[in-house]
Design a protein around this motif. Structure first.
Motif, short mmCIF file in Angstrom:
data_model
loop_
_atom_site.label_atom_id
_atom_site.label_comp_id
_atom_site.label_asym_id
_atom_site.label_seq_id
_atom_site.Cartn_x
_atom_site.Cartn_y
_atom_site.Cartn_z
N ASN A 162 -9.62 2.24 29.11
CA ASN A 162 -8.23 1.83 29.14
C ASN A 162 -8.48 2.00 30.83
N THR A 163 -8.95 3.41 31.61
CA THR A 163 -8.94 3.60 32.92
C THR A 163 -10.05 2.39 33.30
N GLY A 164 -11.63 2.84 32.64
CA GLY A 164 -11.86 2.52 33.42
C GLY A 164 -11.88 1.00 33.42
N ASN A 165 -11.17 0.16 32.85
CA ASN A 165 -11.32 -1.40 32.53
C ASN A 165 -9.88 -1.21 33.61
N ILE A 166 -9.19 -1.13 33.79
CA ILE A 166 -8.08 -1.06 34.54
C ILE A 166 -8.70 -0.70 36.24
N GLY A 167 -9.99 0.59 36.05
CA GLY A 167 -10.28 0.21 37.82
C GLY A 167 -11.08 -0.64 38.30
N ARG A 168 -11.43 -1.90 36.71
CA ARG A 168 -12.15 -2.54 37.50
C ARG A 168 -11.13 -4.12 37.92
N LEU A 169 -10.19 -4.17 37.25
CA LEU A 169 -9.05 -4.89 37.50
C LEU A 169 -8.36 -4.27 39.24
N ALA A 170 -8.22 -3.28 39.26
CA ALA A 170 -7.94 -2.56 40.67
C ALA A 170 -8.76 -3.68 41.48
N LEU A 171 -10.37 -3.63 41.26
CA LEU A 171 -11.11 -3.86 42.61
C LEU A 171 -10.76 -5.26 42.59
N ALA A 172 -10.76 -6.09 41.40
CA ALA A 172 -11.29 -6.59 41.19
C ALA A 172 -9.85 -7.72 42.19
N THR A 173 -9.18 -7.26 41.93
CA THR A 173 -6.95 -7.42 42.49
C THR A 173 -7.22 -7.55 44.38
N GLY A 174 -8.39 -5.49 44.54
CA GLY A 174 -7.21 -5.14 45.95
C GLY A 174 -6.36 -4.41 45.68
N CYS A 175 -6.83 -3.74 44.24
CA CYS A 175 -5.13 -2.69 44.40
C CYS A 175 -5.76 -1.64 44.54
N ASN A 176 -4.93 -0.47 44.74
CA ASN A 176 -5.69 0.97 45.16
C ASN A 176 -4.80 1.61 43.19
N LEU A 177 -5.67 2.75 42.77
CA LEU A 177 -5.81 3.10 41.92
C LEU A 177 -5.31 4.53 41.95
N HIS A 178 -4.18 5.04 40.99
CA HIS A 178 -3.88 6.63 41.36
C HIS A 178 -3.79 6.60 39.99
N LEU A 179 -4.35 8.27 39.76
CA LEU A 179 -4.70 9.09 38.62
C LEU A 179 -4.00 9.84 38.42
N VAL A 180 -3.40 10.39 37.64
CA VAL A 180 -2.33 11.65 37.73
C VAL A 180 -2.92 12.30 36.54
N LYS A 181 -3.30 13.61 36.90
CA LYS A 181 -3.86 14.83 35.81
C LYS A 181 -2.60 15.39 35.01
N PRO A 182 -2.74 15.69 33.62
CA PRO A 182 -4.32 15.81 32.62
C PRO A 182 -4.58 14.22 32.20
#
Length: 150
Positions: free
Chosen positions: A15-35
């Motif tokens: 899911n995170t990988g696919n969302i990363g691809r979506l973020a790049l394709a749409t010009g979005c910034n991706l913020h990941l909060v641990k853990p």
């Protein structure tokens, strides 16, 4: 113009990988909060994001407190199956932060209670489905935001 996709404690690498691809394709910034429920170096994560991962505008936070303290002045829209308003009722502006919780339980009650006016849901038209896949939900809301902004 940029929207900000925020994943609070994501658990599933694909899911995170696919969302990363979506973020790049749409010009979005991706913020990941641990853990996380996976290692950020996980080959499966990078495979889902293909060879795009290194091009992402990504920021990581050690915990929720760090994220919320860093962005306390930002406009945030929260997405949850517990929302009372539909996602198309949300008003997007440039630099809006779109928050999503972990796959198993969504956003915590504490986060939802602190932001009750900004909690939205994606409507489901079957009683046999509790929620959508996280990557699908993010895609739906990002493209609604882009539609409004363009």
């Amino acid at each position: 113009m940029a929207l900000h996709i925020v994943l609070i404690e994501p658990e599933i690498h694909t899911n995170t990988g696919n969302i990363g691809r979506l973020a790049l394709a749409t010009g979005c910034n991706l913020h990941l909060v641990k853990p996380y429920g996976f290692e950020i170096t996980d080959k499966r994560l990078k495979r889902a994001g293909l060879d795009y991962w290194q091009h992402l505008n990504i920021r990581e936070y050690e915990n929720q407190k760090e994220f919320f303290e860093s962005h306390k002045e930002e406009k945030m829209l929260l997405f949850s199956s517990h929302g009372s308003k539909n996602h198309w009722d949300a008003v997007y502006t440039e630099n809006t932060f779109l928050l999503f919780g972990k796959e198993s339980s969504g956003l915590s009650n504490d986060i939802l209670e602190r932001n009750t006016r900004n909690v939205f849901k994606i409507p489901l038209y079957s009683t046999h489905v509790r929620s959508l896949n996280l990557a699908n939900a993010v895609a739906i809301t990002v493209y609604e935001g882009l539609r409004q902004l363009h």
